[in-house]
Design an enzyme around this catalytic site. Sequence first.
Site, PDB file in Angstrom:
ATOM      1  N   SER A  95       0.907  -1.376   0.042  1.00 22.21           N
ATOM      2  CA  SER A  95      -0.149   0.100  -0.042  1.00 22.21           C
ATOM      3  C   SER A  95       0.891   1.301  -0.103  1.00 22.21           C
ATOM      4  O   SER A  95       1.882   1.430  -1.099  1.00 22.21           O
ATOM      5  CB  SER A  95      -0.920  -0.131   1.123  1.00 22.21           C
ATOM      6  OG  SER A  95      -2.031   0.886   0.833  1.00 22.21           O
ATOM      7  N   HIS A 114      -7.485  -6.060  -0.308  1.00 18.91           N
ATOM      8  CA  HIS A 114      -6.223  -5.180  -0.185  1.00 18.91           C
ATOM      9  C   HIS A 114      -5.097  -5.697   0.871  1.00 18.91           C
ATOM     10  O   HIS A 114      -3.719  -5.632   0.673  1.00 18.91           O
ATOM     11  CB  HIS A 114      -6.708  -4.000   0.410  1.00 18.91           C
ATOM     12  CG  HIS A 114      -5.790  -2.642   0.324  1.00 18.91           C
ATOM     13  ND1 HIS A 114      -5.021  -2.238  -0.581  1.00 18.91           N
ATOM     14  CD2 HIS A 114      -5.136  -2.134   1.451  1.00 18.91           C
ATOM     15  CE1 HIS A 114      -3.898  -1.398  -0.355  1.00 18.91           C
ATOM     16  NE2 HIS A 114      -4.187  -1.179   0.923  1.00 18.91           N
TER      17      HIS A 114
END
Length: 279
Positions: free
Chosen positions: A105, A257
Amino acid sequence: MQTNQFTTSIAGINVFYEFHHDSNSPLIHKPTLVLIHGFLSSSFSFRRLIPLLTKEYTVLAIDLPPFGKSGKSKNFVYSYENMAKVVIALLEKLGISRTVLIGHSMGGQISLNISKQKPELVEKVVLLCSSGYLKRMSRSIIYSSRIPYFYVWLKYWLARQGPIQNLLNVVYDHSLIDDEMIAGYTEPFYDDQIFVALTRMIRDREGDLAAEILRKIETPSLLIWGEEDKVVPLEVGKRLHRDLPNSRLITYKKTGHLLPEEKPQDVHDNILDFLQTSP
């Protein structure tokens, strides 16, 4: 697996890091794998990936300021460029000159910044659902961040959905969410000092690297994405793949994610294959 934990001062702020290695693993002539976490996270997010990687490599996991166990000074400059400089300074302090960066991320952007600033330090980069193409905060939010006790509103805004709902949003297979995961990703919200520091970060964060900069990064890069990522959609990964000239992209169906938590074995296998092939 042996784990050693340390804290050292870099650029006026305490930086927490962990060394992980398997005493039976042949480590001669191998680069150090440097794990860089995402926003509101810490090295905790790699807990399922680290035991796999240490069978072959030494792993250095870093808590970026102001996250995890690192310092949360309101005077530190929380730009991505400066965070990258902190990681570089730590590596130089530890005498590490050969690395593979593995960024999740926001950590992907830090990894790319390091590759931009010090390409000779980085042999390869692995981007796990990396952030990309985000602009700087709007002027109105930057201005508002100077209001006294703005950090209280920021904490409320970030925590408004609650930790469980946040995890439901970032994990595709909800059966993976257990008490340990909830506790690990809730911990940042117990310390108000992180929100004071994040208020400073609102003003310091310069935005993600622009496409014209990405196109100049020649470091071999592996992009791994969850196709159900709601935080950083797959389209961002495809765009990064187009802009990074020496990259390849792998995607996983029914994956969100939190890729290191959801697909640790697959990610490990992808990384090892990437590291064992020529640039």
